[in-house]
Structures are given as structure tokens and as C-alpha cells.
Design a protein around this motif. Structure first.
Motif, mmCIF file in Angstrom:
data_model
loop_
_atom_site.group_PDB
_atom_site.id
_atom_site.type_symbol
_atom_site.label_atom_id
_atom_site.label_comp_id
_atom_site.label_asym_id
_atom_site.label_seq_id
_atom_site.Cartn_x
_atom_site.Cartn_y
_atom_site.Cartn_z
ATOM 1 N N ALA A 87 0.833 -1.212 0.000
ATOM 2 C CA ALA A 87 0.000 0.000 0.000
ATOM 3 C C ALA A 87 0.867 1.261 0.000
ATOM 4 O O ALA A 87 0.507 2.266 -0.622
ATOM 5 N N LYS A 88 2.005 1.205 0.660
ATOM 6 C CA LYS A 88 2.911 2.357 0.726
ATOM 7 C C LYS A 88 3.515 2.671 -0.652
ATOM 8 O O LYS A 88 3.620 3.837 -1.039
ATOM 9 N N TYR A 89 3.920 1.648 -1.372
ATOM 10 C CA TYR A 89 4.634 1.864 -2.627
ATOM 11 C C TYR A 89 3.735 1.903 -3.867
ATOM 12 O O TYR A 89 4.152 2.404 -4.910
ATOM 13 N N GLN A 90 2.502 1.389 -3.779
ATOM 14 C CA GLN A 90 1.632 1.369 -4.961
ATOM 15 C C GLN A 90 1.381 2.760 -5.538
ATOM 16 O O GLN A 90 1.453 2.936 -6.759
ATOM 17 N N GLU A 92 3.299 5.283 -5.605
ATOM 18 C CA GLU A 92 4.503 5.711 -6.326
ATOM 19 C C GLU A 92 4.576 5.044 -7.699
ATOM 20 O O GLU A 92 4.926 5.682 -8.692
ATOM 21 N N ALA A 93 4.240 3.767 -7.751
ATOM 22 C CA ALA A 93 4.251 3.055 -9.030
ATOM 23 C C ALA A 93 3.187 3.627 -9.958
ATOM 24 O O ALA A 93 3.443 3.845 -11.153
ATOM 25 N N ASP A 94 2.005 3.882 -9.422
ATOM 26 C CA ASP A 94 0.924 4.445 -10.232
ATOM 27 C C ASP A 94 1.311 5.819 -10.780
ATOM 28 O O ASP A 94 1.101 6.111 -11.963
ATOM 29 N N ALA A 95 1.862 6.663 -9.923
ATOM 30 C CA ALA A 95 2.245 8.014 -10.338
ATOM 31 C C ALA A 95 3.354 7.972 -11.385
ATOM 32 O O ALA A 95 3.319 8.719 -12.378
ATOM 33 N N PHE A 96 4.331 7.092 -11.186
ATOM 34 C CA PHE A 96 5.420 7.017 -12.154
ATOM 35 C C PHE A 96 4.906 6.483 -13.492
ATOM 36 O O PHE A 96 5.324 6.963 -14.550
ATOM 37 N N ALA A 97 3.992 5.538 -13.463
ATOM 38 C CA ALA A 97 3.412 5.023 -14.704
ATOM 39 C C ALA A 97 2.731 6.156 -15.473
ATOM 40 O O ALA A 97 2.879 6.257 -16.708
ATOM 41 N N GLU A 98 2.031 7.001 -14.776
ATOM 42 C CA GLU A 98 1.373 8.146 -15.424
ATOM 43 C C GLU A 98 2.407 9.117 -15.990
ATOM 44 O O GLU A 98 2.230 9.651 -17.089
ATOM 45 N N GLU A 99 3.489 9.354 -15.244
ATOM 46 C CA GLU A 99 4.542 10.240 -15.727
ATOM 47 C C GLU A 99 5.198 9.682 -16.988
ATOM 48 O O GLU A 99 5.473 10.419 -17.933
ATOM 49 N N VAL A 100 5.444 8.379 -16.988
ATOM 50 C CA VAL A 100 6.025 7.737 -18.167
ATOM 51 C C VAL A 100 5.090 7.910 -19.353
ATOM 52 O O VAL A 100 5.511 8.287 -20.448
ATOM 53 N N ASN A 101 3.819 7.668 -19.143
ATOM 54 C CA ASN A 101 2.840 7.789 -20.217
ATOM 55 C C ASN A 101 2.793 9.217 -20.760
ATOM 56 O O ASN A 101 2.822 9.425 -21.974
ATOM 57 N N THR A 102 2.716 10.186 -19.867
ATOM 58 C CA THR A 102 2.650 11.583 -20.294
ATOM 59 C C THR A 102 3.890 11.975 -21.086
ATOM 60 O O THR A 102 3.792 12.562 -22.168
ATOM 61 N N PHE A 103 5.047 11.635 -20.560
ATOM 62 C CA PHE A 103 6.297 11.990 -21.230
ATOM 63 C C PHE A 103 6.412 11.275 -22.571
ATOM 64 O O PHE A 103 6.741 11.874 -23.584
ATOM 65 N N ALA A 104 6.121 9.998 -22.567
ATOM 66 C CA ALA A 104 6.290 9.192 -23.780
ATOM 67 C C ALA A 104 5.329 9.605 -24.881
ATOM 68 O O ALA A 104 5.723 9.701 -26.048
ATOM 69 N N GLN A 119 1.012 -0.721 -17.517
ATOM 70 C CA GLN A 119 0.521 -1.889 -16.778
ATOM 71 C C GLN A 119 1.676 -2.573 -16.047
ATOM 72 O O GLN A 119 1.536 -2.977 -14.891
ATOM 73 N N GLN A 120 2.814 -2.696 -16.712
ATOM 74 C CA GLN A 120 3.970 -3.331 -16.071
ATOM 75 C C GLN A 120 4.446 -2.520 -14.871
ATOM 76 O O GLN A 120 4.749 -3.078 -13.816
ATOM 77 N N ILE A 121 4.520 -1.215 -15.037
ATOM 78 C CA ILE A 121 5.001 -0.365 -13.949
ATOM 79 C C ILE A 121 4.047 -0.439 -12.761
ATOM 80 O O ILE A 121 4.477 -0.624 -11.619
ATOM 81 N N LYS A 122 2.760 -0.301 -13.021
ATOM 82 C CA LYS A 122 1.774 -0.337 -11.941
ATOM 83 C C LYS A 122 1.758 -1.691 -11.234
ATOM 84 O O LYS A 122 1.406 -1.783 -10.064
ATOM 85 N N GLY A 123 2.170 -2.745 -11.915
ATOM 86 C CA GLY A 123 2.169 -4.080 -11.337
ATOM 87 C C GLY A 123 3.413 -4.441 -10.548
ATOM 88 O O GLY A 123 3.473 -5.511 -9.940
ATOM 89 N N ILE A 124 4.407 -3.571 -10.523
ATOM 90 C CA ILE A 124 5.667 -3.893 -9.846
ATOM 91 C C ILE A 124 5.468 -4.229 -8.365
ATOM 92 O O ILE A 124 5.974 -5.258 -7.902
ATOM 93 N N PRO A 125 4.754 -3.414 -7.575
ATOM 94 C CA PRO A 125 4.625 -3.772 -6.152
ATOM 95 C C PRO A 125 3.964 -5.137 -5.923
ATOM 96 O O PRO A 125 4.450 -5.927 -5.108
ATOM 97 N N LEU A 126 2.892 -5.421 -6.635
ATOM 98 C CA LEU A 126 2.217 -6.714 -6.469
ATOM 99 C C LEU A 126 3.108 -7.860 -6.939
ATOM 100 O O LEU A 126 3.212 -8.892 -6.266
ATOM 101 N N LYS A 127 3.766 -7.675 -8.067
ATOM 102 C CA LYS A 127 4.627 -8.735 -8.593
ATOM 103 C C LYS A 127 5.778 -9.026 -7.634
ATOM 104 O O LYS A 127 6.084 -10.185 -7.347
ATOM 105 N N ALA A 128 6.402 -7.971 -7.133
ATOM 106 C CA ALA A 128 7.509 -8.160 -6.192
ATOM 107 C C ALA A 128 7.014 -8.890 -4.943
ATOM 108 O O ALA A 128 7.646 -9.848 -4.481
#
Length: 147
Positions: A87-90, A92-104, A119-128
Motif C-alpha cells: 500500500a505504501k509503494y503502490q 509511487e508506481a501508479d504516479a510514475f506510470a502516469e509520468e512515463v505515459n505523459t512523457f512518452a 501496466q507493467q510499472i503499476k504491477g511492480i509492487p504486487l509482482k515483487a
């Protein structure tokens, strides 16, 4: 364009979490070699590269914290701690995924490619977490034999 190397680095990070589960540090994400005639990074690209590196470091810290939590003998506490860490890191993953999308997308990346990367970025905390929990609950394996 270094954008694709950043997106690739993030995707590699998403795929390197098995290394975390095995108790190893993840290998640094490979960076594409600059083309001989490549221009210097724009300030926006340099800022994004710095964000990508900071995100990778945060995900490595997350994996280390999750390994510690999963190794506890009190499994109920371990689960609770893992819930808290995820819950703490999710966000951050969601926000970074959005930043990647916006920039890209501003750089012209195809929407289909970015949907998969997000999808891969947002899934990092759960996958780990999933892989670290599996490794922590697996019986001690016999030493590997050389092939």
C-alpha cells in the motif's frame, strides 16, 4: 530517443523482480548506447531519466523491505507488514506510470506500447510481493548442481 531506453529500463525493472525474490540485488537496467550522432539530452529528457533512476531505487528499497517482512517467523505479522508495504509503494508506481505515459506520448510513443508499459510499472509492487512471498514460503532448496 532515450525515451524508449527509459521505458525499456522500467520494463526490465518490472521483469527483474524474480532477482529480488531470490534475495539478490537486481542488475542495473541496461541503458541503450547513444548513437554516434545523437544529440545531447533535452532538459526534459534528463529530468525524466533522473525520475526513472529514482523510481528504480525506490522499487529496490521496496523489495528489500518486503524481503525483510516476508522473512519474519510470525506469518500473520509478515502478511500485515507486506500489506502495508504494498500500500505504501503502490501510489509511487501508479504516479510514475502516469509520468512515463505523459512523457512518452508527448515524445510520440505509440499508445498501445505505453498501455503495456504502464501496466507493467503499476504491477511492480504486487509482482515483487508475490514473488518474495513465494520465495519466503518455499522450503529451502537443495544447493544447485553445476550443469
Amino acid at each position: 530517443m532515450r525515451l524508449l531506453s527509459s521505458a525499456a529500463a522500467v520494463a526490465v525493472l518490472a521483469l527483474t523482480t524474480p532477482a529480488f525474490a531470490a534475495g539478490q540485488a537486481a542488475a542495473p537496467a541496461p541503458q541503450a548506447a547513444p548513437a554516434p550522432a545523437q544529440e545531447a539530452d533535452s532538459p526534459e529528457e534528463a529530468a525524466f531519466e533522473a525520475k526513472a533512476e529514482a523510481f528504480q531505487e525506490r522499487m529496490e528499497a521496496m523489495a528489500t523491505e518486503m524481503q525483510t517482512a516476508a522473512a519474519q517467523t510470525d506469518k500473520a505479522k509478515a502478511k500485515s507488514d507486506l500489506d502495508s508495504l504494498q500500500a505504501k509503494y503502490q501510489p509511487e508506481a501508479d504516479a510514475f506510470a502516469e509520468e512515463v505515459n505523459t512523457f512518452a506520448t508527448a515524445q510520440g510513443a505509440p499508445a498501445e506500447q505505453m498501455a503495456m508499459v504502464m501496466q507493467q510499472i503499476k504491477g511492480i509492487p504486487l509482482k515483487a510481493r508475490t514473488e518474495i512471498e513465494a520465495a519466503a514460503s518455499a522450503p529451502a532448496a537443495a544447493p544447485a548442481t553445476p550443469q
